[in-house]
Design a protein around this motif. Sequence first.
Motif, short mmCIF file in Angstrom:
data_model
loop_
_atom_site.label_atom_id
_atom_site.label_comp_id
_atom_site.label_asym_id
_atom_site.label_seq_id
_atom_site.Cartn_x
_atom_site.Cartn_y
_atom_site.Cartn_z
N ARG B 224 0.80 -1.22 -0.04
CA ARG B 224 0.28 -0.07 -0.09
C ARG B 224 0.80 1.31 0.13
O ARG B 224 0.70 2.41 -0.70
CB ARG B 224 -1.02 0.03 1.18
N LEU B 225 1.77 1.18 1.25
CA LEU B 225 2.84 2.56 0.81
C LEU B 225 3.48 2.43 -0.09
O LEU B 225 3.92 3.73 -0.80
CB LEU B 225 3.50 2.27 2.21
N ALA B 227 2.95 1.95 -3.29
CA ALA B 227 1.95 2.19 -4.24
C ALA B 227 1.61 3.65 -4.07
O ALA B 227 0.73 4.08 -4.80
CB ALA B 227 0.96 1.39 -4.54
N ALA B 228 1.77 4.16 -2.71
CA ALA B 228 1.15 5.28 -2.54
C ALA B 228 2.11 6.71 -2.54
O ALA B 228 1.76 7.91 -3.07
CB ALA B 228 0.58 5.42 -1.08
N LEU B 229 3.25 6.30 -2.04
CA LEU B 229 4.37 7.50 -1.83
C LEU B 229 5.22 7.69 -3.04
O LEU B 229 5.42 8.87 -3.33
CB LEU B 229 5.03 7.31 -0.44
#
Lengths: 235, 464
Positions: B224-225, B227-229
């Motif tokens: 998740r991280l 693909a987010a930051l």
Amino acid sequence: MKNEEKALSEREKILGRIREALTVSAPRPRSQGDLSVQASAEPSANHAREWLPLVGASVAEQFSLFAKNAADLKADFRLLASRDELKAALLKLRDAENWQRVASHGGELTDFTCKALGLPVTLTDRGYDIQEMEKCDAGITECDALIAQTGGVAVTSRSAGGRALSVLPPHHVVIARREQLVADLPAAFTMLQSKYSPDFPSMISFITGPSRTGDIERILVLGAHGPKKLTILCV
Amino acid sequence: MSTFVSDFKTRATEKAGDLRHRLVIRTALRSYEIIRDKRKAAFQSWESARQAAAETKWEAVNHLDKHLEALTAKLEARGTKVHWASNGEQAREIIAQILRDKKARCIIKSKAMTSEEIHLNHALEKEGFTVVESDLGEFIVQLRHEPPYHIVFPSMHLTRGEIKDLFQKELGDAPSDSPEELTMVARRVMRQKYITADVGFTGANFAIAETGMISITENEGNARLTAALPKTMITLMGIEKVLPRFSDLALFLPMLATAGAGQPMTCYNTMYSGPRQPGECDGPEEWHVVLLDNRRTELLADAEQRDALHCIRCGACLNVCPIFRNVGGHTYGTTYSGPVGSVITPHLRGLQEWKHLSNASSLCGACTEACPVKIDLHHHLLQNRRNASASEPAFFERLAYQIFGIVANEPLFWSLAKKIGWLTQPLQRALKGSALDPAKAWTKTRDLPPLPRESFKDWWKKRK
């Protein structure tokens, strides 16, 4: 240009090999003589509801199943009777964990929450500073659905303040409405499709409990990289 | 004998006798079967769910061209760049070129077996990029400079004490050997990496043709991280990962969790349909999806074993396999180990060099029974044995069976053979397992029961 031509030809080469391979047909999977197994000619994941874990028909049964599943996952779920109860629950969390700053996004429920907390807020809606969010004590979001069958919530980049808000702060607090409860996974997928298709948010995430790992001797540890705590407050 | 065979035999012999290894694996898998069975029992019909999953995968794989075209069109319509790679070298070059274009220095990765398959980390590090594995198990094996031990639980072979020592040595930070505290060390190390990395790299568990999405399943939140930051995101997936419909995930997500780890659902199941879209506040500006063939189309061309492409990499067949449990994941010397690895590796890397894996099975069928998408694993192992010996017959084995056939068919020869066998018994015992014993591979660890003085036939004759 040359690179693009090459890329195009690689695509055609792979698709060509696939089509060549598929000229010989493979046998369909059979139920191997077990009559209790329903084999159907049509692709059958559509009927998933009949095989997935059973969910009660009434809303009360579904809420109690959600509560049981959430507890198994070590998520903190509370079904609250009013906005006043929601406010009281939020203040209790704030004081118990000594929150100094929270991150959130614009929304009817989150606006109410941020006001109730009376803390400095990092809002994600118009872009945000990552380092600042990383230092927040909690990430507060709305959601798209609570799923009774799994005890999880569905969030999207549109409904829950982007991609990072629900995973970067150490405590994820979901504020949900009772009407958002759905019975099972097929219902959640149907709901998402009818709500968003064809213009889906770029991220849809089913969050089932707080972040966890079992990579050391298969022993469960919460808060591997995402939130150590997940609280779901439903009014 | 190829080095792959002799390496396999050496390692298998060593691991099978390693009591510490056996204990660690037994501890790690002890509760797996119990909780998995509990989760399976919660399904109204696990068997029907398996059948449905198998049929859905059949439909996907047998119309792969159509689904890949639909997936690509949908992804591209939302601004995702789709790349096609016929082999590992092409995939590595595509990814390295993106990093060069972005002038990237640090790349953070979530778990992806396809990247192990193409030896991506090694190639990128050689070009001077810093590669950080963010999944805890992958991070641990990366620090040890070894491949993952298991496709789902990469550091299953290590004890907390060994991990503590590793963290102390490599990170200078290991407060105790408690799994909780060790996990928090990795959390602290990784936090800033997500924020400062230039590129986030992920694998894929499923791709959805209907809606143009990539679905990633994980427990830790690291994907998740990832693909987010970071500003750029790269996803590498095998072409067989595609499913026809969005709603298919309602079945596959809980099945993957149940079969893989005995969970009702994995903690994060996330579907990505593009880079950051207008009106969204975060997410990568660019998303590259690399579709990898790497000889999957050769497996596709084998209609008999095509269903091996149904595999969702849950690891269930590894967990229940008596061979895997005894010889361990590293012994295979392959990216994908256990029964499914033994089936597909000969297709992906060459039948003759890897045919020995087909014999690394007791043919008990536990793998086939455990498979959530009903891949006929143990029969495929038999088919690989058949194909291997048809294309390159083993001369001495064939000769031995031909001689046995002649002897066994002729009563006179047979009774002679029995006499000779009885007379030469002491010689066999003396030579057993030594260099002079032609059957030493078998007899070294096994005793031949003594031949009786009188055969059944003789006894029967006398009785009359």
